[in-house]
Design a protein around this motif. Structure first.
Motif, PDB file in Angstrom:
ATOM      1  N   GLY A   1      -0.362   3.757  -2.798  1.00 26.36           N
ATOM      2  CA  GLY A   1      -1.215   4.833  -2.320  1.00 26.36           C
ATOM      3  C   GLY A   1      -2.683   4.491  -2.507  1.00 26.36           C
ATOM      4  O   GLY A   1      -3.059   3.333  -2.734  1.00 26.36           O
ATOM      5  N   ASN A   2      -3.520   5.492  -2.422  1.00 22.34           N
ATOM      6  CA  ASN A   2      -4.967   5.283  -2.492  1.00 22.34           C
ATOM      7  C   ASN A   2      -5.426   5.202  -3.953  1.00 22.34           C
ATOM      8  O   ASN A   2      -5.973   6.156  -4.512  1.00 22.34           O
ATOM      9  CB  ASN A   2      -5.702   6.414  -1.777  1.00 22.34           C
TER      10      ASN A   2
ATOM     11  N   PHE B   1       0.822  -1.207   0.000  1.00 25.06           N
ATOM     12  CA  PHE B   1       0.000   0.000   0.000  1.00 25.06           C
ATOM     13  C   PHE B   1       0.857   1.258   0.000  1.00 25.06           C
ATOM     14  O   PHE B   1       0.516   2.265  -0.633  1.00 25.06           O
ATOM     15  CB  PHE B   1      -0.941   0.001   1.208  1.00 25.06           C
TER      16      PHE B   1
ATOM     17  N   ILE C   1      -7.861   3.333  -6.641  1.00 28.95           N
ATOM     18  CA  ILE C   1      -9.003   2.455  -6.868  1.00 28.95           C
ATOM     19  C   ILE C   1      -9.178   2.311  -8.382  1.00 28.95           C
ATOM     20  O   ILE C   1      -8.790   3.203  -9.137  1.00 28.95           O
ATOM     21  CB  ILE C   1     -10.302   2.993  -6.231  1.00 28.95           C
TER      22      ILE C   1
ATOM     23  N   ASP D   1     -10.688  12.657   0.516  1.00 29.78           N
ATOM     24  CA  ASP D   1      -9.268  12.316   0.456  1.00 29.78           C
ATOM     25  C   ASP D   1      -8.701  12.848  -0.860  1.00 29.78           C
ATOM     26  O   ASP D   1      -8.781  12.184  -1.895  1.00 29.78           O
ATOM     27  CB  ASP D   1      -9.094  10.801   0.542  1.00 29.78           C
TER      28      ASP D   1
ATOM     29  N   ASP E   1      -5.870  12.897  -2.013  1.00 28.36           N
ATOM     30  CA  ASP E   1      -4.763  12.119  -2.579  1.00 28.36           C
ATOM     31  C   ASP E   1      -5.227  10.880  -3.341  1.00 28.36           C
ATOM     32  O   ASP E   1      -4.404  10.150  -3.896  1.00 28.36           O
ATOM     33  CB  ASP E   1      -3.808  11.689  -1.467  1.00 28.36           C
ATOM     34  N   ILE E   2      -6.529  10.621  -3.341  1.00 24.81           N
ATOM     35  CA  ILE E   2      -7.022   9.411  -3.995  1.00 24.81           C
ATOM     36  C   ILE E   2      -6.811   9.495  -5.505  1.00 24.81           C
ATOM     37  O   ILE E   2      -6.897  10.572  -6.107  1.00 24.81           O
ATOM     38  CB  ILE E   2      -8.518   9.187  -3.667  1.00 24.81           C
ATOM     39  N   ARG E   3      -6.489   8.351  -6.105  1.00 20.31           N
ATOM     40  CA  ARG E   3      -6.349   8.259  -7.559  1.00 20.31           C
ATOM     41  C   ARG E   3      -7.276   7.151  -8.061  1.00 20.31           C
ATOM     42  O   ARG E   3      -7.351   6.075  -7.458  1.00 20.31           O
ATOM     43  CB  ARG E   3      -4.907   7.964  -7.953  1.00 20.31           C
TER      44      ARG E   3
END
Length: 367
Positions: A309-310, A305, A312, A338, A340-342
């Motif tokens: 990173g984040n 992880f 999905i 969030d 930073d989510i990708r």
């Protein structure tokens, strides 16, 4: 288009609607793997499509052990035959009986559909059904019984469009090669064709459902813009218009016919059973074969992880039935929590280029 059938009989005749070899996706790749994975078996393929212009060429090279291939486009103009002024009168009582049988078949799990009547085309020819005065009178009689009446012209053309492919399927049945097993990758028109072939040839039918066809058609029909019922939602709240309900029930009937004649009904996940049983599938015929994943094969691609990173991902074709737009909107909500989510969308986009562009515009709008 049809290829010549060699003297050898077929082991399996695949009945495919809107998939292999014209459309990439899970079902098509599964069919392709089966064909190449059993080189000692003799296969046949009957492809059913909507209209020829809806497809831009075959996406798969057909395996050498496919000894018979034919394709039919259910809504091409050449399939709409001109009237021949038949002399014999249609058997309207058989049409009426089939109509009553269909209504009962959807409402009662215990009821069976008279498939012999379907094989006999409900006692009428295509020309009679489309142009005979007695059938016209039956349309009027049925229309008068509708409480929430649509415009008659919409009702009339819905019935014609709904039934027209059935005579093409009957002609396919009459000329199809014999096979030891008939295998449909869905219900719908392909499943209906499989049911008629299995009944006529006294051979087993297997129905394999990767997605539940009736569920997908319900979604399509609820969103369909070509159904002329504008304004009726304002009049009736969330009630479904009669035309949409007619189409939904029609595909439920096709599913019930396929389930009734199938020897085995296979799905990918146990959760599909509830929907299949609701649509008339007997529990005793149901089984589940999940998609397998070779974990060691993909192990080198795994990352911790902290490395990824984040992230999905949605893996699937960029087409309306996958509802990519809802995924995009959900990602926007997650990103608010969030930053930073990708999010990734992994899949082909050429099948519905307009929808793909709409998804791109939606992403730009929400960024």
């Amino acid at each position: 288009m049809k290829t010549d059938l060699p003297a050898k009989s077929l082991d399996v005749l695949f009945l495919l609607e809107g998939t292999y070899p014209y459309v990439r996706g899970g079902v098509s790749s599964w069919v392709n793997r089966l064909l190449h994975g059993f080189p000692d078996l003799h296969f046949g393929v009957i492809f059913l499509g909507s209209a020829r212009d809806d497809y831009d060429g075959q996406k798969y090279i057909i395996a050498d052990n496919v000894l018979h291939y034919e394709e039919h486009f259910l809504y091409d103009a050449q399939n709409m035959r001109a009237p021949r002024h038949p002399h014999a009168a249609p058997d309207v009582e058989k049409i009426r009986a089939a109509h009553a049988n269909f209504r009962q078949g959807v409402l009662s799990e215990a009821s069976g559909i008279d498939i012999q009547n379907l094989v006999d085309s409900m006692g009428t020819t295509e020309e009679q059904f489309m142009h005979d005065r007695a059938v016209w009178d039956f349309f009027l009689e049925s229309y008068q019984k509708i409480e929430d009446k649509p415009a008659f012209i919409d009702y009339f053309w819905t019935l014609r469009g709904m039934h027209s492919p059935l005579w093409l399927l009957k002609r396919i049945v009459e000329n199809a090669p014999a096979a030891k097993i008939y295998h449909s990758a869905s219900t719908g028109y392909a499943g209906y064709l499989g049911a008629l072939l299995a009944y006529r040839q006294k051979r087993p039918l297997i129905v394999s459902e990767h997605g539940i066809y009736t569920k997908e058609r319900r979604i399509d029909l609820m969103l369909a813009q070509w159904i002329n019922d504008k304004g009726r939602f304002l009049e009736k709240g969330d009630a479904i218009s009669h035309i949409r309900e007619l189409w939904i029930r029609f595909f439920e009937i096709l599913a019930r016919v396929a389930y009734q004649e199938a020897r085995h009904i296979v799905s990918l996940y146990v959760g599909a059973r509830e929907l299949q049983i609701k649509d008339g599938a007997p529990l005793a015929k149901l089984s589940t074969i999940p998609n397998g994943v070779s974990v060691p094969t993909f192990s080198p691609a795994r990352h911790t992880f902290s490395d990824t990173g984040n992230i999905i991902a949605l893996i699937g074709r960029v087409v309306p039935i996958k509802d990519i737009k809802t995924y995009i909107r959900a990602v926007r909500l997650l990103a608010d929590r969030d930053p930073d989510i990708r999010a990734w969308i992994v899949g082909p986009e050429e099948e519905y280029p307009d929808y793909f562009r709409e998804c791109q515009l939606l992403i730009r709008h929400l960024v």
